[in-house]
Structures are given as structure tokens and as C-alpha cells.
Design a protein around this motif. Structure first.
Motif, PDB file in Angstrom:
ATOM      1  N   GLY A 213       1.163  -0.872  -0.135  1.00 22.99           N
ATOM      2  CA  GLY A 213      -0.211  -0.109  -0.238  1.00 22.99           C
ATOM      3  C   GLY A 213       0.710   1.388  -0.428  1.00 22.99           C
ATOM      4  O   GLY A 213       0.442   2.461   0.260  1.00 22.99           O
ATOM      5  N   VAL A 214       2.519   0.919  -0.131  1.00 22.36           N
ATOM      6  CA  VAL A 214       3.256   2.247  -0.196  1.00 22.36           C
ATOM      7  C   VAL A 214       2.829   3.097  -1.447  1.00 22.36           C
ATOM      8  O   VAL A 214       3.381   2.438  -2.489  1.00 22.36           O
ATOM      9  N   ASP A 215       2.178   4.761  -1.937  1.00 22.37           N
ATOM     10  CA  ASP A 215       2.114   5.059  -2.954  1.00 22.37           C
ATOM     11  C   ASP A 215       3.728   4.731  -3.852  1.00 22.37           C
ATOM     12  O   ASP A 215       4.284   5.910  -3.239  1.00 22.37           O
ATOM     13  N   TRP A 269      -7.918 -10.915   6.432  1.00 18.59           N
ATOM     14  CA  TRP A 269      -6.816 -10.742   5.601  1.00 18.59           C
ATOM     15  C   TRP A 269      -7.379 -12.195   4.727  1.00 18.59           C
ATOM     16  O   TRP A 269      -7.867 -12.036   4.238  1.00 18.59           O
ATOM     17  N   PHE A 270      -6.696 -13.590   4.590  1.00 19.15           N
ATOM     18  CA  PHE A 270      -7.360 -13.962   3.876  1.00 19.15           C
ATOM     19  C   PHE A 270      -8.792 -14.903   4.656  1.00 19.15           C
ATOM     20  O   PHE A 270      -9.764 -14.799   3.511  1.00 19.15           O
ATOM     21  N   ALA A 271      -8.811 -14.092   5.828  1.00 20.46           N
ATOM     22  CA  ALA A 271     -10.189 -14.377   6.265  1.00 20.46           C
ATOM     23  C   ALA A 271     -10.800 -13.155   5.872  1.00 20.46           C
ATOM     24  O   ALA A 271     -10.996 -12.143   6.287  1.00 20.46           O
ATOM     25  N   ARG A 272     -12.105 -13.013   5.143  1.00 19.67           N
ATOM     26  CA  ARG A 272     -13.357 -12.669   4.649  1.00 19.67           C
ATOM     27  C   ARG A 272     -12.948 -11.696   6.453  1.00 19.67           C
ATOM     28  O   ARG A 272     -13.989 -10.958   6.232  1.00 19.67           O
ATOM     29  N   SER A 273     -13.242 -12.694   6.782  1.00 21.21           N
ATOM     30  CA  SER A 273     -14.315 -12.495   7.965  1.00 21.21           C
ATOM     31  C   SER A 273     -14.516 -13.736   9.460  1.00 21.21           C
ATOM     32  O   SER A 273     -14.425 -14.632   8.384  1.00 21.21           O
ATOM     33  N   TRP A 274     -14.806 -13.845  10.562  1.00 26.05           N
ATOM     34  CA  TRP A 274     -15.013 -15.112  11.093  1.00 26.05           C
ATOM     35  C   TRP A 274     -15.952 -14.320  12.316  1.00 26.05           C
ATOM     36  O   TRP A 274     -16.196 -12.688  12.722  1.00 26.05           O
ATOM     37  N   ASP A 422       0.582 -11.904  -9.808  1.00 27.07           N
ATOM     38  CA  ASP A 422      -1.208 -10.811  -9.440  1.00 27.07           C
ATOM     39  C   ASP A 422      -2.461 -11.246  -9.053  1.00 27.07           C
ATOM     40  O   ASP A 422      -3.122 -10.289  -9.473  1.00 27.07           O
ATOM     41  N   GLY A 423      -2.461 -12.514  -8.802  1.00 28.03           N
ATOM     42  CA  GLY A 423      -2.976 -13.240  -8.902  1.00 28.03           C
ATOM     43  C   GLY A 423      -3.648 -12.826  -7.173  1.00 28.03           C
ATOM     44  O   GLY A 423      -4.655 -13.773  -6.353  1.00 28.03           O
ATOM     45  N   HIS A 424      -3.283 -11.893  -6.697  1.00 25.98           N
ATOM     46  CA  HIS A 424      -3.178 -12.228  -5.155  1.00 25.98           C
ATOM     47  C   HIS A 424      -4.405 -11.373  -5.205  1.00 25.98           C
ATOM     48  O   HIS A 424      -4.706  -9.915  -5.586  1.00 25.98           O
ATOM     49  N   PHE A 425      -5.708 -11.377  -3.962  1.00 20.93           N
ATOM     50  CA  PHE A 425      -6.189 -11.150  -3.716  1.00 20.93           C
ATOM     51  C   PHE A 425      -6.519  -9.297  -3.303  1.00 20.93           C
ATOM     52  O   PHE A 425      -7.765  -8.891  -3.540  1.00 20.93           O
ATOM     53  N   THR A 426      -5.837  -9.065  -3.322  1.00 17.08           N
ATOM     54  CA  THR A 426      -5.330  -7.495  -2.614  1.00 17.08           C
ATOM     55  C   THR A 426      -5.529  -6.992  -3.766  1.00 17.08           C
ATOM     56  O   THR A 426      -6.032  -5.334  -3.488  1.00 17.08           O
ATOM     57  N   LEU A 427      -5.085  -7.004  -4.506  1.00 20.34           N
ATOM     58  CA  LEU A 427      -5.088  -6.544  -6.363  1.00 20.34           C
ATOM     59  C   LEU A 427      -6.650  -6.474  -6.730  1.00 20.34           C
ATOM     60  O   LEU A 427      -6.609  -5.818  -7.581  1.00 20.34           O
ATOM     61  N   VAL A 431     -11.624  -5.740  -3.013  1.00 20.42           N
ATOM     62  CA  VAL A 431     -11.070  -5.472  -2.086  1.00 20.42           C
ATOM     63  C   VAL A 431     -10.295  -4.346  -1.236  1.00 20.42           C
ATOM     64  O   VAL A 431      -9.656  -4.664  -2.221  1.00 20.42           O
ATOM     65  N   ASP A 432     -10.490  -4.143  -0.115  1.00 18.37           N
ATOM     66  CA  ASP A 432      -9.249  -2.842   0.490  1.00 18.37           C
ATOM     67  C   ASP A 432      -8.808  -3.297   1.575  1.00 18.37           C
ATOM     68  O   ASP A 432      -8.668  -3.008   2.602  1.00 18.37           O
ATOM     69  N   LEU A 433      -7.988  -3.750   0.983  1.00 17.20           N
ATOM     70  CA  LEU A 433      -6.718  -3.925   1.643  1.00 17.20           C
ATOM     71  C   LEU A 433      -5.603  -3.067   1.130  1.00 17.20           C
ATOM     72  O   LEU A 433      -5.271  -3.316   0.216  1.00 17.20           O
ATOM     73  N   PRO A 434      -4.594  -3.075   1.978  1.00 17.94           N
ATOM     74  CA  PRO A 434      -2.603  -2.404   1.193  1.00 17.94           C
ATOM     75  C   PRO A 434      -2.111  -3.720   0.063  1.00 17.94           C
ATOM     76  O   PRO A 434      -2.261  -4.989   0.895  1.00 17.94           O
TER      77      PRO A 434
END
Lengths: 590, 287
Positions: A213-215, A269-274, A422-427, A431-434
Motif C-alpha cells: 500500500g505504499v504509493d 486478511w485471507f479470512a474475509r471475516s469470522w 498478480d493473482g493476489h486478492f488484495t489486487l 478488496v480494500d486492503l493494502p
């Protein structure tokens, strides 16, 4: 001669029999000290008239190339110990060797180095619970055993809120009285960064998330890190205790169900929620997330990870070999059940604050690690030496994780290149994560003295290893280089091997603790870039009774400005039941 | 940074070598060498090959030696420190920035020059034995040094007493040089000091050849002594390492005399080299 416990009359310097080395004396005494009946003690006195002799202790520590502060603390303390009649020698080892010696082999008297600590005081459960004395890793390397402390450590795990805070205070106060290790100070974490190329989050840099998330400035597609520890170029195994230090790289290669912020908050993170419901965590995982080799990451892998960390031999339940890392986190997990491809249920034996921390373990792909189960079986049958397990011994290159960065290449001793996965879920847009903001993360290994200069010279963007205390003030900040300070919780300490006398004796340990002028050492060794502590937890957990008030509230220094008051120390040791001979040497039964 | 340092070293050596060739060797020998260099190279080929093999093994061992060393090595840092204590801090009384700069440049540039120049100088001699002995001595130094490095794990003074040495520690004042030295050595390779042993080897040879190169002898001795002192002044080696380096140098010089010329190529390869051996007295030694 009545064979009394102190046997003070035989301690004169005149008993000049053959001196016995500490190790052989220990080995010989081991068989005899099991019982302390008077009869056996008399036999021992006849056999070994010389077993009370000047205390010799070896300080195991790191060389200046690896940790300048550790060797400096060691030498300052050695001077003090010598002054009060203790014979000191050193055992200086490379980081890999140091960790094997201290954490695997337990071959030390005392060690001085940085302990990883934790944002949550529960790390003390792993560090001090007596069930871990026989294991390898950061779980109780001290060999410390105390049933009352065990009890308090277990209690705080079950509680929440104010009740837990009180229980934690109990733990901290008991530990401060017992001094299984002497916490010295928490060093400030400074990093040199280039502000013209990236927009850094000072607090986040304390965690691996700080590199996401560093610009970047326009046209910047590579994040250039300079690191002073070459270990990540040799080994990228999340379970190799001897190779894992303060680097964020392995954590960027692997995902975990949740992440921890610098404030100790546990976030999805990889868990959407718990959902937490009375000892059960119902975890909803993200879908369609691949590992770096293209295989899908599912609930099966998550369940496998917990089972594997609990027993690296999986099916062989009789001789369980728990992983030497993440031990305290996994301990809370009683069972794991795959409910659905994207849903797992963890049964937790702990309260919510500690239980949720179980979500911080790296997810290991079952198709890679299943083959690494076992290996701990030597030819002679079962062994519980965890470090010989294939899963711990493997260098794990290339690492197959699922994290935001994937492995590209490495040159041992020189550098490491990671590239964006490139397959990472943060991309994903929803998904609003760094997320990783650069194509490439390059790591170059540099000498500690040169790292900050590389940032100033614009050949590096960040010093991933925190700066050494002696270079912080000298960094040229006139250009686009800035020195950032992130929260820290790792602490320097002197750890005792409580398996051996006299380090097994809390009275002895308390006097040693009083020989350490923490305030003075912080000025002298850390140039003020650290804070002296009486208890090894983050500030929000420090109870009033253990707040630093210019001196240690529990074990105040016996002297002033680094100079010990010899008479006071002598009387402290004598009050604790130890003796000095007329030449001022501290004599103990070792 | 490594490239930068290497360029610097290449530049300095590139300037020093031609000058010293003119000053110490002289035109006459250059002319003769031009006529004979093929023959000399042929004679010297085996020992050149041996040295290259040893250097190659050294290079490869850098990767594997640490793990092996961890298994079989003995930790001696504490022993060295116990024996000599703060002996090397003696140099603190003479410490000046100028002296630090002098010793730093001797350690990096002076040493490299000291090792390379004799190779050229002795190649220029018609009697090839000195050249072969020198290369054999180099190979022995590296080979024995490597074995000792594997068996003995010890950190130098800079890793034990960083605070006391900080003003003159090579890597504090000139961190760029660490990129060069780490290409050659791990930081636990301090016993013996190969800087000292190789420099002393060169000085011993300079003494033996002082009739051929009278001007080189004093220069070599001063440089070699400076290199040995620099390793202690800069906090890289213990006094014990330097002493061991001197012993190693003596052993290698003596051994090179015993070994060189012992095996004849014509014995090994039959009469293919017959014609060549006619001109070379050393190959007949066994006869």
C-alpha cells in the motif's frame, strides 16, 4: 562436617585440589543432586570436595556484524560481573549458530540478545510455560519451570477485557519477581527511507504490511530494500527458527487468515471475516485465491496448516513433533474442521483476545508441505528433536506461498528478488486492503555501516533492518532521505539457563538483575535510542507497579552510573545464600 | 558498490604496476622475457594450474564451507580474547586520521599490489624456479588457510570490541571495502591472517631475490610489515592471527622449496616434453 547446604568452611582458597571443569562437574553432579538426602550429600562431599568454586559463567551472544548492541551489552555486563567476583567468558556466534545453540541445544549459561517479544503479552505463555522446557524454539528456551507462573499464564489466556488485564498484571509481577530473564530495554526502531519515491506509513513499517500500500512516485516500479542480515538469502522457511529474524520477506510471501497491526489489532486478511462464538471461530475465507504455483488455496490448506504446525508428523500422534515457531498461537487450537471449501471452524481453548491470535499463522500449501511431514524419525526410532524434521531443516527455496509477493530469484549472501503476485486478492477491485504497489521488491544485503548511506545515495528506498543505534543520528536528512520511527516490542534481555545451578535459583537471578544498570546502558550503548524496562511488554500493558521510574521498581541497580557498589552486591549475594572467599571471588555450587 | 571498489583497485594497480616494472625490473629483463616467454610459460604451466585450482576451490568453498565449519569447527573467539585481551587496543595511543587512511589503503591497495607485482617480477627472471616457488607458496598459503578457516571459527576484534575500535575500524570509516572483503572471506575467517602470511611470503622471497631486485627488497619489507600491522590497527585481526600468519608464511616458504621441482613432467607424461626438458635443468633433478 555435617554436609549442610552452605558448607561454608570448605570454601577457602587453600583447597587446591584439581579443578573440575564446569561441564564435567555438572555432568557428574547431575546424577547425585536428584535426591538431597543428607547421606548422599555426604558421599558427594567426599567424592567432590571441590564442587564449590568461583562462579564461571559464559555469555552467549552475537558478533558486532550481526548485532552491535548485543556484544556491547555483553562486554559492559561482563565488566560488572568480573568486578563482583564472577569469572566471565564469551561464546560469540553467528545468528544461525546462536539460535541453534540457545533455542535448539540449550547449551548456554546466559545469553544476551534481542527477544522478538510481542504486541500482546501472551507471548510470555510460549516463552515461559514449563511444558515447553524440552522443546526447541522460542518456546521456553530458558528451561524455566514454576507452577504458579504456569497457572497465571493459563488464566490470562482464558479471559477478556479488564479481567484479563488483571491476570496479565499477575503474570508480569510474578515474572518480575522471578526474573527468568532480565528484560533490559526496548530499542527504538528507526529506518531510513526515501520520501521522493514512496509515501511511507511510519507506524505500519513495524509490520510486513508496511511494505504494501505504499504509493510510489510516477515511473517507480521497484522497491529497493537494503537488509543487513543475509539469512533471508539462504533460507525462506517460515518454520526455520534459526533463520528467521526481523525480516518482513517471508511474511510477504505467505498469507495468513488474519494480520496484526502495529497496535496489536487482529484484522481480516485471507479470512474475509469470522465469528467468535463461545470458543469457536467460524472463519469465512476468500474464494478463488491461488498459491504462487497456481494451485488453489482452500479451507483444506488452512486446516492442514493447523494440523501440521501442531504435529509435523501428522498421523504419528504418539510422538508429536510440534513446529518450533507459532507454538503459542497454535496451542489455543483444539481442533479444525473444514465446513466448506471456503469455510473452516476452529475450536479454541482460550478467550477471544488470545484465541483470535491463532489466525496469524502462515498458510502452508498442503500439496507442498505434506511431503515434508516426518523426517524426524531417525534410524534409531522416534526422536523429539523438532529441528531435525524435514519441515524445519528445508531451506524452502523457491517458497510456494500465496502472499502478495512471489519469489523471483536470489543470490546467497548478496540479495533476493520478489515480484508482485498478480493473482493476489488484495489486487482485486472489491478488496480494500493494502496491496503490492510495485512490480518488484529487490533486497540487497549490505553491511550495517553502509545501509543508511545507500538510501542517502538513492540506490535503496528503505532499510528493512532497523538502523543500529550508533548510526541513527548521523543519517544525512538534507535531501529526500528521512529517518522514520516505528513502534517496537522486541526487547534486549539477559536470558538464564534455569536448568542449571545457580541460574535455577531465583534469588541468584535477582541479584544478577540488580547488577544491570539499564538506564545507563541505554545511554551508553543505545545512545538513548531505547527505553529501559522492568517488564517486557508494550507500554499499554505495563502495570503501575512495574512502570519505569528512573530506576527498576523491582530489581533496582546496586550502584550508580554503571558503577556497581561492590559492598552492596557482596551483601546481596550473601543474603541470597552465596559466599565470597577472602580474595573477593563469588563461590557457588555449580 | 563492489564494482566501484573493484574499479578503484584496478585503477590503482594499473598505475602502480607499469611504474614498478620500469623501476624495479628494468628494460633488459623485459626484452629477454619477450624472447623467452613461451618457453617460460610452458615450464611454469603446471604450477600456474595448481594455483588456479586452489583459488577455484577456495571460491567454491566459500559457499559450502560455512555449513561444514559449523559441524566440525571449534569456536575460538573467546579463547583468543581471553589470551590476548585488549592487546590490539595498544594502537589506540598512536591513532590519527592520517594513519588510519594510510593503513586502510595499505590493507586494500598495498596488499593487492604486493601480491601481484612479484608474480610479474619473477616471471621476468630466466631462472623459472623462483617463480614456481612463489606460486607454490601462494597456493600453499590459500590451501592451508582454507583448512584452518574451516576448523577454527573465530571473529576478529572488530566484532568483539566495536565501541573501542570505532574510529579506525575499516568498515566504519570505509564501509565500501566490506563489499570487497566479503567476496573473499567470511567474517569468521580470521585465524590465521592470510593478509599477513601472504605479505610475509612476498617479503621472504624479496629477501631471497635481493641480488636480482635490490630496490624491491626494502619496499616489499616495509609494505609487508605495514599490511601485518594494518590488520591489527584496523581491528580486523587479533595479534594471534598475525603471529599464526607469520608461522604459516615461514612454513609455506620452506615447503615451496621442498616441493617445487620434485615431480618432473617428463616422468609424468613420458618423452613428449623431452625436447623442452633439455633446456630446463630442474626437470633433470631426479636423475
Amino acid at each position: 562436617m555435617n554436609g549442610g547446604p552452605a558448607a561454608p568452611n570448605r570454601t577457602g582458597p587453600s583447597d587446591g585440589g584439581p579443578s573440575i571443569s564446569r561441564r564435567s562437574a555438572l555432568a557428574a553432579a547431575a546424577g547425585l543432586t536428584v535426591s538431597t538426602s543428607g547421606c548422599i550429600r555426604q558421599v558427594r562431599d567426599i567424592l567432590m570436595p571441590n564442587n564449590i568454586q568461583q562462579l564461571s559463567l559464559t555469555i552467549t551472544t552475537l558478533p558486532a556484524d550481526s548485532d552491535r548492541q548485543s556484544i556491547r551489552l555483553s562486554r559492559e555486563l561482563a565488566d560488572v560481573f568480573e568486578t563482583v567476583g564472577i569469572n566471565v567468558s564469551f561464546d560469540i556466534r553467528s545468528p544461525v549458530d546462536f539460535h541453534r545453540t540457545v533455542l535448539y541445544d540449550h547449551e548456554f549459561d546466559v545469553w544476551i540478545a534481542e527477544h522478538p517479544g510481542g504486541t500482546d503479552p501472551d507471548f510470555l505463555y510460549e516463552a515461559l510455560h514449563s511444558v515447553y522446557t524440552d522443546e526447541s524454539g522460542w518456546q521456553n528456551p530458558f528451561g524455566y519451570t514454576n507452577l504458579t507462573v504456569d497457572d497465571s499464564l493459563e488464566t490470562q489466556r482464558q479471559l477478556e477485557g479488564e479481567k484479563r488485564r488483571e491476570a496479565v498484571t499477575d503474570v508480569l509481577e510474578q515474572v518480575a519477581i522471578e526474573q527468568p530473564f532480565v528484560p533490559i530495554c526496548i530499542p527504538d526502531q528507526h529506518r531510513a527511507v526515501r520520501t521522493d519515491r514512496f509515501d511511507w506509513d511510519e507506524r505500519a513499517l513495524a509490520t510486513p504490511q508496511g511494505y504494501l500500500g505504499v504509493d510510489p512516485a510516477p515511473d517507480v516500479s521497484t522497491l529497493r530494500a537494503t537488509h543487513t542480515d543475509s539469512r533471508p538469502t539462504s533460507n525462506l522457511n517460515p518454520l526455520a527458527v534459526d533463520y528467521r529474524g526481523e525480516d518482513p520477506f517471508v511474511d510477504l510471501l505467505y498469507d495468513s487468515p488474519a494480520t496484526e497491526t502495529a497496535d496489536g489489532e487482529i484484522e481480516p486478511w485471507f479470512a474475509r471475516s469470522w465469528e467468535w462464538d463461545a470458543g469457536t471461530i467460524d472463519v469465512r475465507l476468500r474464494t478463488d485465491c491461488p498459491f504462487h504455483d497456481g494451485e488453489p488455496m482452500t479451507a483444506e490448506d488452512v486446516a492442514f496448516t493447523y494440523r501440521f504446525l501442531a504435529n509435523m508428523r501428522l498421523d504419528d500422534a504418539e510422538a508429536a513433533a510440534p513446529a518450533p515457531r507459532y507454538r503459542g498461537l497454535v496451542e489455543a487450537v483444539d481442533s479444525v474442521e473444514v465446513v466448506h471449501r471456503d469455510r473452516v471452524e476452529l475450536r479454541i481453548d482460550a478467550g477471544r483476545p488470545v484465541g483470535e491470535r491463532a489466525l496469524l499463522v502462515p498458510i502452508l500449501p498442503a500439496h507442498v508441505w505434506r511431503e515434508r511431514a516426518g523426517g524426524a524419525n531417525g534410524p534409531g526410532g522416534a526422536t523429539i528433536a523438532q529441528e531435525t524434521a524435514e519441515a524445519v531443516a528445508t531451506e524452502n527455496v523457491p517458497p510456494i506461498g500465496s502472499g502478495p509477493f512471489q519469489f523471483a530469484e536470489r543470490t546467497e549472501g548478496e540479495g533476493l528478488t520478489l515480484e508482485r503476485f498478480d493473482g493476489h486478492f488484495t489486487l482485486r477491485s472489491d478488496v480494500d486492503l493494502p496491496a503490492p504497489t510495485v512490480d518488484e521488491l529487490t533486497v540487497r544485503v549490505d553491511p550495517p555501516g553502509a545501509a543508511a548511506q545507500r538510501v542517502v545515495d538513492d540506490t535503496a528506498d528503505v532499510t528493512t533492518s532497523p538502523l543500529e543505534a550508533n548510526v541513527v543520528a548521523g543519517v544525512d536528512q538534507s535531501g529526500s532521505t528521512r529517518v522514520l520511527e516505528s513502534p517496537s516490542w522486541s526487547f534486549y534481555c539477559l536470558g538464564f539457563n534455569a536448568r542449571d545451578a545457580p541460574f535455577s535459583n531465583p534469588r541468584f537471578r535477582r541479584v544478577i538483575a540488580q547488577l544491570i544498570d539499564k538506564e545507563w546502558l541505554v545511554d551508553e550503548v543505545f545512545r538513548g535510542h531505547a527505553r529501559p524496562v522492568a517488564t517486557p511488554v508494550t507500554e499499554e500493558w505495563v502495570p503501575e507497579s512495574l512502570e519505569w521510574n528512573g530506576t527498576d521498581p523491582e530489581t533496582p541497580f546496586l550502584g550508580t552510573d554503571g558503577e556497581v557498589d561492590e559492598a552492596a552486591v557482596e551483601s546481596a549475594f550473601e543474603t541470597a545464600g552465596f559466599r565470597y572467599d577472602e580474595r573477593g571471588r563469588l563461590r557457588v555450587r555449580q | 558498490m563492489l564494482a566501484e571498489v573493484l574499479t578503484q583497485v584496478a585503477l590503482v594497480i594499473g598505475i602502480l604496476l607499469p611504474i614498478s616494472v620500469l623501476v624495479f625490473i628494468g628494460r633488459e629483463r623485459l626484452v629477454r622475457t619477450r624472447a623467452e616467454w613461451r618457453d617460460r610459460l610452458r615450464t611454469n604451466a603446471p604450477v600456474i594450474a595448481v594455483l588456479l585450482v586452489v583459488l577455484l576451490i577456495n571460491r567454491v568453498a566459500r559457499q559450502t564451507a560455512p555449513e561444514l565449519s559449523r559441524k566440525v569447527g571449534v569456536h575460538l573467539t573467546a579463547t583468543f580474547y581471553n589470551v590476548e585481551g585488549e592487546f590490539i587496543l595498544l594502537f589506540k595511543s598512536v591513532e590519527t586520521p592520517e594513519l588510519t587512511a594510510y593503513f586502510a589503503s595499505v590493507y586494500v591497495f598495498g596488499y593487492t599490489f604486493l601480491l601481484i607485482f612479484p608474480v610479474i617480477a619473477y616471471f621476468m627472471l630466466s631462472d623459472t624456479r623462483t617463480f614456481r616457488r612463489l606460486l607454490a607458496a601462494y597456493a600453499l598459503n590459500y590451501a592451508i588457510g582454507l583448512v584452518l578457516y574451516i576448523l577454527i571459527i573465530a571473529y576478529g576484534p572488530r566484532n568483539v570490541m566495536p565501541a573501542e575500535l570505532t574510529e579506525r575500524m575499516l568498515y566504519d570509516t570505509n564501509p565500501q571495502y566490506q563489499y570487497l572483503t566479503r567476496e573473499v572471506n567470511a567474517n569468521t575467517n580470521v585465524f590465521p591472517s592470510l593478509h599477513t602470511s601472504l605479505s610475509a611470503t612476498v617479503a621472504a622471497f624479496a629477501s631471497m631475490t635481493r641480488s636480482a631486485y635490490p630496490k624491491w627488497f626494502p619496499i616489499a619489507v616495509v609494505l609487508a610489515a605495514s599490511v601485518a600491522i594494518s590488520t591489527m590497527y584496523l581491528g580486523i585481526h587479533w595479534g594471534i592471527d598475525v603471529a599464526a600468519g607469520l608461522v604459516l608464511a615461514a612454513a609455506c616458504v620452506v615447503l615451496s622449496d621442498k616441493l617445487v621441482g620434485r615431480w618432473s613432467l617428463s616422468d609424468l607424461f613420458g618423452d613428449r616434453f623431452e625436447g623442452l626438458s633439455d633446456r630446463l635443468p630442474r626437470l633433470r633433478r631426479e636423475e
